[in-house]
Scaffold this motif. Structure first.
Motif, mmCIF file in Angstrom:
data_model
loop_
_atom_site.group_PDB
_atom_site.id
_atom_site.type_symbol
_atom_site.label_atom_id
_atom_site.label_comp_id
_atom_site.label_asym_id
_atom_site.label_seq_id
_atom_site.Cartn_x
_atom_site.Cartn_y
_atom_site.Cartn_z
ATOM 1 N N LEU A 124 -8.944 43.282 -31.825
ATOM 2 C CA LEU A 124 -9.255 43.605 -33.221
ATOM 3 C C LEU A 124 -8.045 43.643 -34.156
ATOM 4 O O LEU A 124 -8.211 43.590 -35.371
ATOM 5 N N ALA A 125 -6.841 43.760 -33.627
ATOM 6 C CA ALA A 125 -5.650 43.794 -34.478
ATOM 7 C C ALA A 125 -5.187 42.375 -34.792
ATOM 8 O O ALA A 125 -5.466 41.433 -34.041
ATOM 9 N N VAL A 126 -4.454 42.229 -35.888
ATOM 10 C CA VAL A 126 -3.887 40.919 -36.205
ATOM 11 C C VAL A 126 -2.948 40.507 -35.078
ATOM 12 O O VAL A 126 -2.288 41.347 -34.457
ATOM 13 N N ALA A 127 -2.891 39.211 -34.827
ATOM 14 C CA ALA A 127 -2.138 38.719 -33.678
ATOM 15 C C ALA A 127 -0.652 38.997 -33.784
ATOM 16 O O ALA A 127 0.034 39.169 -32.773
ATOM 17 N N ASP A 128 -0.143 39.038 -35.019
ATOM 18 C CA ASP A 128 1.298 39.235 -35.203
ATOM 19 C C ASP A 128 1.654 40.681 -35.552
ATOM 20 O O ASP A 128 2.698 40.945 -36.154
ATOM 21 N N ALA A 129 0.830 41.622 -35.148
ATOM 22 C CA ALA A 129 1.095 43.046 -35.413
ATOM 23 C C ALA A 129 2.408 43.469 -34.763
ATOM 24 O O ALA A 129 2.640 43.210 -33.583
ATOM 25 N N THR A 130 3.259 44.131 -35.555
ATOM 26 C CA THR A 130 4.545 44.607 -35.028
ATOM 27 C C THR A 130 4.779 46.094 -35.291
ATOM 28 O O THR A 130 5.746 46.653 -34.788
ATOM 29 N N SER A 131 3.916 46.713 -36.092
ATOM 30 C CA SER A 131 4.125 48.132 -36.423
ATOM 31 C C SER A 131 2.933 48.963 -35.980
ATOM 32 O O SER A 131 1.779 48.539 -36.086
ATOM 33 N N LEU A 132 3.221 50.143 -35.473
ATOM 34 C CA LEU A 132 2.200 51.067 -34.986
ATOM 35 C C LEU A 132 2.401 52.430 -35.621
ATOM 36 O O LEU A 132 3.491 53.002 -35.546
ATOM 37 N N GLY A 133 1.361 52.952 -36.255
ATOM 38 C CA GLY A 133 1.367 54.309 -36.768
ATOM 39 C C GLY A 133 0.588 55.213 -35.828
ATOM 40 O O GLY A 133 -0.450 54.813 -35.295
ATOM 41 N N ILE A 134 1.094 56.400 -35.610
ATOM 42 C CA ILE A 134 0.413 57.367 -34.747
ATOM 43 C C ILE A 134 0.302 58.682 -35.492
ATOM 44 O O ILE A 134 1.308 59.234 -35.959
ATOM 45 N N VAL A 135 -0.917 59.184 -35.629
ATOM 46 C CA VAL A 135 -1.153 60.478 -36.247
ATOM 47 C C VAL A 135 -1.554 61.452 -35.143
ATOM 48 O O VAL A 135 -2.603 61.294 -34.509
ATOM 49 N N GLY A 136 -0.686 62.415 -34.901
ATOM 50 C CA GLY A 136 -0.864 63.335 -33.795
ATOM 51 C C GLY A 136 0.130 63.019 -32.697
ATOM 52 O O GLY A 136 0.028 61.973 -32.060
ATOM 53 N N ALA A 137 1.101 63.906 -32.488
ATOM 54 C CA ALA A 137 2.180 63.627 -31.531
ATOM 55 C C ALA A 137 2.016 64.403 -30.235
ATOM 56 O O ALA A 137 2.987 64.740 -29.569
ATOM 57 N N GLY A 138 0.765 64.678 -29.864
ATOM 58 C CA GLY A 138 0.516 65.345 -28.597
ATOM 59 C C GLY A 138 0.635 64.384 -27.429
ATOM 60 O O GLY A 138 1.085 63.241 -27.572
ATOM 61 N N VAL A 139 0.181 64.819 -26.260
ATOM 62 C CA VAL A 139 0.376 64.030 -25.048
ATOM 63 C C VAL A 139 -0.333 62.686 -25.102
ATOM 64 O O VAL A 139 0.123 61.699 -24.508
ATOM 65 N N GLN A 140 -1.462 62.612 -25.810
ATOM 66 C CA GLN A 140 -2.177 61.345 -25.877
ATOM 67 C C GLN A 140 -1.405 60.285 -26.652
ATOM 68 O O GLN A 140 -1.598 59.080 -26.432
ATOM 69 N N SER A 141 -0.531 60.700 -27.559
ATOM 70 C CA SER A 141 0.203 59.736 -28.376
ATOM 71 C C SER A 141 1.121 58.859 -27.525
ATOM 72 O O SER A 141 1.347 57.688 -27.841
ATOM 73 N N TYR A 142 1.635 59.399 -26.433
ATOM 74 C CA TYR A 142 2.588 58.674 -25.606
ATOM 75 C C TYR A 142 1.946 57.441 -24.972
ATOM 76 O O TYR A 142 2.528 56.351 -24.967
ATOM 77 N N THR A 143 0.746 57.615 -24.434
ATOM 78 C CA THR A 143 0.099 56.476 -23.789
ATOM 79 C C THR A 143 -0.480 55.507 -24.810
ATOM 80 O O THR A 143 -0.717 54.338 -24.465
ATOM 81 N N GLN A 144 -0.711 55.943 -26.047
ATOM 82 C CA GLN A 144 -1.100 54.998 -27.085
ATOM 83 C C GLN A 144 0.002 53.958 -27.283
ATOM 84 O O GLN A 144 -0.252 52.753 -27.303
ATOM 85 N N LEU A 145 1.228 54.427 -27.412
ATOM 86 C CA LEU A 145 2.341 53.507 -27.601
ATOM 87 C C LEU A 145 2.599 52.681 -26.341
ATOM 88 O O LEU A 145 2.811 51.460 -26.408
ATOM 89 N N GLU A 146 2.582 53.327 -25.182
ATOM 90 C CA GLU A 146 2.833 52.617 -23.930
ATOM 91 C C GLU A 146 1.837 51.480 -23.730
ATOM 92 O O GLU A 146 2.209 50.377 -23.313
ATOM 93 N N ALA A 147 0.574 51.738 -24.049
ATOM 94 C CA ALA A 147 -0.460 50.737 -23.806
ATOM 95 C C ALA A 147 -0.496 49.665 -24.889
ATOM 96 O O ALA A 147 -0.556 48.466 -24.597
ATOM 97 N N ILE A 148 -0.468 50.066 -26.146
ATOM 98 C CA ILE A 148 -0.587 49.102 -27.242
ATOM 99 C C ILE A 148 0.591 48.153 -27.266
ATOM 100 O O ILE A 148 0.455 46.969 -27.607
ATOM 101 N N SER A 149 1.763 48.623 -26.867
ATOM 102 C CA SER A 149 2.938 47.743 -26.825
ATOM 103 C C SER A 149 2.828 46.699 -25.710
ATOM 104 O O SER A 149 3.629 45.766 -25.658
ATOM 105 N N GLU A 150 1.845 46.845 -24.829
ATOM 106 C CA GLU A 150 1.597 45.822 -23.812
ATOM 107 C C GLU A 150 0.827 44.631 -24.383
ATOM 108 O O GLU A 150 0.895 43.526 -23.824
ATOM 109 N N VAL A 151 0.081 44.857 -25.472
ATOM 110 C CA VAL A 151 -0.755 43.774 -26.004
ATOM 111 C C VAL A 151 -0.278 43.261 -27.358
ATOM 112 O O VAL A 151 -0.784 42.251 -27.848
ATOM 113 N N ARG A 152 0.656 43.941 -27.988
ATOM 114 C CA ARG A 152 1.259 43.484 -29.230
ATOM 115 C C ARG A 152 2.757 43.749 -29.185
ATOM 116 O O ARG A 152 3.209 44.712 -28.551
#
Length: 333
Positions: free
Chosen positions: A127-155
């Motif tokens: 669903l994200a644009v193919a050339d996405a390079t920036s990620l915003g995260i609202v909420g810096a709890g434990v779930q935020s860490y795996t959001q970045l870890e996982a999303i950086s695998e596909v973009r």
């Protein structure tokens, strides 16, 4: 015949993110094809303790493998402050469907974090644009860490903006990732303007305004998992292409549950379930007829995600001899 006991470290070591993402994509596809059994998530509400318990059983047949399991999990908002415990605690029982032997009992807390990030990555990939390079995260709890870890695998994420009212949580997040990414603290509006936005908060009043989100931003709404929770402005939802993980769960307890109950959203406002997009039954971004503006993935978390993730963890742990094997079941006749 022994059962494998896997603690937090064992789960973390064997929950390899690329494989989790692939396994969860298989799970969404199996769900779309009708190759799963997944009774509705059941809740035990505990207002006395500002928390709840949830029971999440499932069986899935992925073709090359099949598995069953159940997760017993909670959300207790006061845990970090009052008891120095995570908000979410979980225990996963992973079973062999051929004979019902419990193959493993594993830490469901780490499993939940990992598979939640992987689910966001599956949605982001479609669903994200193919050339996405920036990620915003609202909420810096434990779930935020795996959001970045996982999303950086596909973009190819290089810039990360994290927002939270807790400065200490933001500082901890930045300290963890600053060697790998250009990561900085920012406002909700700054985070929302990124190519991809993940919201991972327990709020019940929307905190992400419609006018802050970029024209082509993909939003992973991960925080709402119970009736009344609501992170995104109603106007944002009304103007976005909404993709859900499960109709019953999302209308009951997902990001859309509040405006849905108020009659502000209905079936016509839901573009598809993620399984439909994964199986190419419905177009994703970049495909003919697919969405072009703001997209929102409403994730409530499905039991088949836990089973798929537990499969990955168990197979690797069993191969490497991780964990503690013990005789839970007496096989003597």
């Amino acid at each position: 015949m022994e059962t494998l006991l896997l603690n937090r470290a064992d789960v973390a070591e064997n929950a390899r993110m690329p494989e989790l993402i692939a396994a969860l994509e298989e799970a969404f596809a199996a769900y779309e094809h009708g190759d799963v059994q997944m009774p509705a998530k059941s809740y035990i509400d505990l207002p006395k303790y500002n928390g709840d318990f949830r029971s999440m059983p499932a069986y899935m047949d992925a073709g090359d493998w099949d598995a069953a399991g159940i997760k017993w999990v909670n959300v207790h908002t006061d845990n970090p402050e009052k008891f120095d415990l995570p908000t979410v605690l979980g225990t996963m029982i992973y079973s062999d469907p051929t004979n019902a032997l419990p193959l493993a009992i594993m830490d469901g807390t780490t499993l939940t974090r990992k598979r939640t990030g992987a689910a966001a990555a599956v949605a982001t990939d479609h669903l994200a644009v193919a050339d996405a390079t920036s990620l915003g995260i609202v909420g810096a709890g434990v779930q935020s860490y795996t959001q970045l870890e996982a999303i950086s695998e596909v973009r190819d994420i290089d810039t990360v903006v994290v927002s939270d009212v807790r400065e200490e949580a933001v500082a901890k997040f930045i300290d963890r990732f600053e060697a790998e990414f250009d990561v900085r603290a920012g406002s909700i509006e700054e985070a929302a303007s990124c190519d991809v936005l993940s919201t991972v908060t327990p709020v019940e009043s929307p905190i992400v305004p419609a006018d802050a989100v970029g024209e082509h931003t993909h939003v992973n709404a991960m925080g709402a998992d119970a009736p009344g929770k609501h992170e995104l402005d109603d106007d944002l939802l009304a103007g976005a292409t909404i993709v859900i993980d499960d109709y019953e769960q999302c209308t009951h307890s997902g990001e859309i549950n509040v405006p849905w109950s108020a009659g502000l959203l209905d079936d016509d406002d839901v573009y598809a379930e993620l399984g439909e997009i994964v199986t190419d039954a419905v177009a994703g971004r970049g495909e003919a007829g697919g969405p072009e503006g703001v997209t929102v993935f409403d994730s409530t978390g499905l039991a088949i995600q836990d089973v798929a993730a537990a499969h990955v963890v168990y197979e690797h742990a069993n191969e490497k001899g991780n964990g503690y094997p013990f005789e839970l079941v007496d096989t003597r006749l």
